[in-house]
Motif scaffolding. Sequence first.
Motif, PDB file in Angstrom:
ATOM      1  N   GLU A   1       0.632  -1.113   0.056  1.00  0.00           N
ATOM      2  CA  GLU A   1      -0.086   0.055   0.048  1.00  0.00           C
ATOM      3  C   GLU A   1       0.851   1.156  -0.168  1.00  0.00           C
ATOM      4  O   GLU A   1       2.030   1.291   0.629  1.00  0.00           O
ATOM      5  CB  GLU A   1      -1.050   0.043   1.501  1.00  0.00           C
ATOM      6  CG  GLU A   1      -1.878  -1.055   1.339  1.00  0.00           C
ATOM      7  CD  GLU A   1      -2.712  -1.298   2.482  1.00  0.00           C
ATOM      8  OE1 GLU A   1      -3.548  -0.319   2.965  1.00  0.00           O
ATOM      9  OE2 GLU A   1      -2.674  -2.253   3.302  1.00  0.00           O
TER      10      GLU A   1
ATOM     11  N   ASP B   1       1.369   5.639   0.336  1.00  0.00           N
ATOM     12  CA  ASP B   1       0.790   6.656   0.734  1.00  0.00           C
ATOM     13  C   ASP B   1       0.567   7.585  -0.420  1.00  0.00           C
ATOM     14  O   ASP B   1       0.600   7.373  -1.552  1.00  0.00           O
ATOM     15  CB  ASP B   1       1.595   7.340   1.881  1.00  0.00           C
ATOM     16  CG  ASP B   1       3.029   7.690   1.419  1.00  0.00           C
ATOM     17  OD1 ASP B   1       3.106   7.986   0.204  1.00  0.00           O
ATOM     18  OD2 ASP B   1       3.917   8.199   2.136  1.00  0.00           O
TER      19      ASP B   1
ATOM     20  N   ALA C   1       3.734   2.537   2.416  1.00  0.00           N
ATOM     21  CA  ALA C   1       3.372   2.957   3.493  1.00  0.00           C
ATOM     22  C   ALA C   1       3.040   1.616   4.443  1.00  0.00           C
ATOM     23  O   ALA C   1       3.186   1.562   5.598  1.00  0.00           O
ATOM     24  CB  ALA C   1       2.018   3.745   3.485  1.00  0.00           C
ATOM     25  N   ARG C   2       2.739   0.481   3.786  1.00  0.00           N
ATOM     26  CA  ARG C   2       2.056  -0.702   4.496  1.00  0.00           C
ATOM     27  C   ARG C   2       1.975  -1.824   3.788  1.00  0.00           C
ATOM     28  O   ARG C   2       2.172  -1.833   2.532  1.00  0.00           O
ATOM     29  CB  ARG C   2       0.577  -0.542   5.032  1.00  0.00           C
ATOM     30  CG  ARG C   2       0.341  -1.289   6.329  1.00  0.00           C
ATOM     31  CD  ARG C   2      -0.910  -0.860   6.764  1.00  0.00           C
ATOM     32  NE  ARG C   2      -2.043  -1.189   6.217  1.00  0.00           N
ATOM     33  CZ  ARG C   2      -3.088  -2.050   6.765  1.00  0.00           C
ATOM     34  NH1 ARG C   2      -3.307  -1.978   8.176  1.00  0.00           N
ATOM     35  NH2 ARG C   2      -4.083  -1.946   6.060  1.00  0.00           N
ATOM     36  N   MET C   3       2.898  -2.756   4.319  1.00  0.00           N
ATOM     37  CA  MET C   3       2.867  -3.999   3.670  1.00  0.00           C
ATOM     38  C   MET C   3       2.383  -5.288   4.631  1.00  0.00           C
ATOM     39  O   MET C   3       2.590  -5.529   5.584  1.00  0.00           O
ATOM     40  CB  MET C   3       4.517  -4.441   3.684  1.00  0.00           C
ATOM     41  CG  MET C   3       4.777  -5.557   2.673  1.00  0.00           C
ATOM     42  SD  MET C   3       6.603  -5.890   2.554  1.00  0.00           S
ATOM     43  CE  MET C   3       7.002  -4.878   1.630  1.00  0.00           C
ATOM     44  N   SER C   4       1.445  -6.028   3.472  1.00  0.00           N
ATOM     45  CA  SER C   4       0.836  -7.355   4.336  1.00  0.00           C
ATOM     46  C   SER C   4       1.181  -8.441   3.602  1.00  0.00           C
ATOM     47  O   SER C   4       1.525  -8.449   2.458  1.00  0.00           O
ATOM     48  CB  SER C   4      -0.603  -7.327   4.189  1.00  0.00           C
ATOM     49  OG  SER C   4      -0.989  -6.002   4.346  1.00  0.00           O
TER      50      SER C   4
ATOM     51  N   VAL D   1      -0.230  -7.653   8.627  1.00  0.00           N
ATOM     52  CA  VAL D   1       0.710  -6.572   8.206  1.00  0.00           C
ATOM     53  C   VAL D   1       2.038  -6.872   8.916  1.00  0.00           C
ATOM     54  O   VAL D   1       2.413  -7.251  10.087  1.00  0.00           O
ATOM     55  CB  VAL D   1       0.157  -5.195   9.162  1.00  0.00           C
ATOM     56  CG1 VAL D   1       0.816  -4.092   9.095  1.00  0.00           C
ATOM     57  CG2 VAL D   1      -1.278  -4.923   8.419  1.00  0.00           C
TER      58      VAL D   1
ATOM     59  N   SER E   1       5.424  -5.020   9.985  1.00  0.00           N
ATOM     60  CA  SER E   1       6.010  -4.026  10.497  1.00  0.00           C
ATOM     61  C   SER E   1       7.188  -4.146  11.267  1.00  0.00           C
ATOM     62  O   SER E   1       7.223  -5.113  12.085  1.00  0.00           O
ATOM     63  CB  SER E   1       4.987  -3.173  11.320  1.00  0.00           C
ATOM     64  OG  SER E   1       4.604  -3.790  12.180  1.00  0.00           O
ATOM     65  N   PRO E   2       7.985  -3.082  11.677  1.00  0.00           N
ATOM     66  CA  PRO E   2       8.110  -1.672  10.948  1.00  0.00           C
ATOM     67  C   PRO E   2       8.711  -1.893   9.801  1.00  0.00           C
ATOM     68  O   PRO E   2       9.820  -2.251   9.599  1.00  0.00           O
ATOM     69  CB  PRO E   2       8.440  -0.856  12.064  1.00  0.00           C
ATOM     70  CG  PRO E   2       9.569  -1.822  12.661  1.00  0.00           C
ATOM     71  CD  PRO E   2       9.099  -3.285  12.705  1.00  0.00           C
ATOM     72  N   LEU E   3       8.274  -0.707   8.735  1.00  0.00           N
ATOM     73  CA  LEU E   3       9.031  -0.886   7.539  1.00  0.00           C
ATOM     74  C   LEU E   3      10.208   0.156   7.828  1.00  0.00           C
ATOM     75  O   LEU E   3       9.928   1.274   8.163  1.00  0.00           O
ATOM     76  CB  LEU E   3       8.113  -0.434   6.414  1.00  0.00           C
ATOM     77  CG  LEU E   3       6.823  -1.204   6.080  1.00  0.00           C
ATOM     78  CD1 LEU E   3       6.042  -0.839   4.939  1.00  0.00           C
ATOM     79  CD2 LEU E   3       7.488  -2.689   5.687  1.00  0.00           C
TER      80      LEU E   3
ATOM     81  N   TRP F   1      13.228   1.225   0.507  1.00  0.00           N
ATOM     82  CA  TRP F   1      12.964   0.086   1.533  1.00  0.00           C
ATOM     83  C   TRP F   1      14.166  -0.779   2.106  1.00  0.00           C
ATOM     84  O   TRP F   1      14.554  -1.403   1.018  1.00  0.00           O
ATOM     85  CB  TRP F   1      11.654  -0.678   1.296  1.00  0.00           C
ATOM     86  CG  TRP F   1      11.354  -1.417   2.387  1.00  0.00           C
ATOM     87  CD1 TRP F   1      11.122  -1.684   3.508  1.00  0.00           C
ATOM     88  CD2 TRP F   1      11.300  -3.230   1.992  1.00  0.00           C
ATOM     89  NE1 TRP F   1      10.901  -2.900   4.265  1.00  0.00           N
ATOM     90  CE2 TRP F   1      10.849  -3.733   3.227  1.00  0.00           C
ATOM     91  CE3 TRP F   1      11.085  -3.906   0.725  1.00  0.00           C
ATOM     92  CZ2 TRP F   1      10.444  -5.004   3.113  1.00  0.00           C
ATOM     93  CZ3 TRP F   1      10.668  -5.156   0.826  1.00  0.00           C
ATOM     94  CH2 TRP F   1      10.090  -5.764   1.945  1.00  0.00           C
TER      95      TRP F   1
END
Lengths: 148, 177
Positions: free
Chosen positions: B72, B74, B80-83, B88, B90-92, B100
């Motif tokens: 995902e 931003d 912004a987010r990885m699943s 999910v 985290s943290p990225l 990244w």
Amino acid sequence: MRIKKQQESGILEGDLTPMIDMTFQLIAFFMVLINFTQSEQNEKVKLPSSVLAKPAKAPIEFPITLHLTEDATVVVGGQETTIGGIGPFLIREKNVLEIQGKSPDDATVVIRAHRVAATGRVQELIKACQENSFEKFALRAKEDVGNE
Amino acid sequence: MKLRHSTSSGNDKIELQMTPMIDIVFQLLVFFIMTFKIVSQEGDFNIKMPLAAPAAGTPDELQVETIRVRLEADGTGRLARMSFNDRVLSPLQFDDQGSWVNADLLRSEIVAVIGTDRGPGSIQENAEVELDCDFGLNYRHVIEAITAVSGYVGDDDTVIKLVEKIKFAPPRPVTGG
């Protein structure tokens, strides 16, 4: 005391050997490093980098290279177009393959997309190729020589 | 007839004309310097994506459930987010250039699924990853994710392969990113 006058009227010759040595070394260096291969590159495209992006051992048999710039312009064969306008080019490529007795499955579409291009645009480009029966893709990345 | 004798004596120094050679040598040098270009090495990630869905038939026993990786973005296209299979991660972490950097976060999940078996018929050979990305996500994050799931460079600079079958989920609609 009588000073002896220099009578030699010969030509002054500098020693050219070190210069020629050096020049030949430089020529040899550049000759070894020169690469005449037609590298499919575009200045507008800055590739993303990856540690796993190693040069292929064998060249791709039927590559079709598409450049996708940051602003979603597709550069193909030196001409700029849009993702929607890529169809005629792909049809032409398909015809060329058919003349050679090949099918679109045998070709690989090499996608050189800009590092900050929108992924959705890349997917649209892939979809446009799929609609013309191309199904093998190669996402190109620059080799990351630094540590991960 | 009087033959003219050569006036040269054996002690004369033969002088080679250096000028034409130096001219050519410098021309060559200039040519090579002008055409010299440092090009970084490039490599490909191969993906096979036929438009038609695979024909339904008897499911292969070795068929592994597709691993879904959701990326995902931003508003700026940054990750912004990885699943991983709806979980999910985290943290990225990112570096100064916005890349990244903690790929091991995703890689360890992949390794946990495919195990250590390699070779024909192994889970590693049959595993497939589906990348589901936001429209506006920066493409470099896709390559970073593909790198993480494809493999890694071992201690002795050899590439250890993980998942080789990678595909994209259908494109998501355009959002603000």
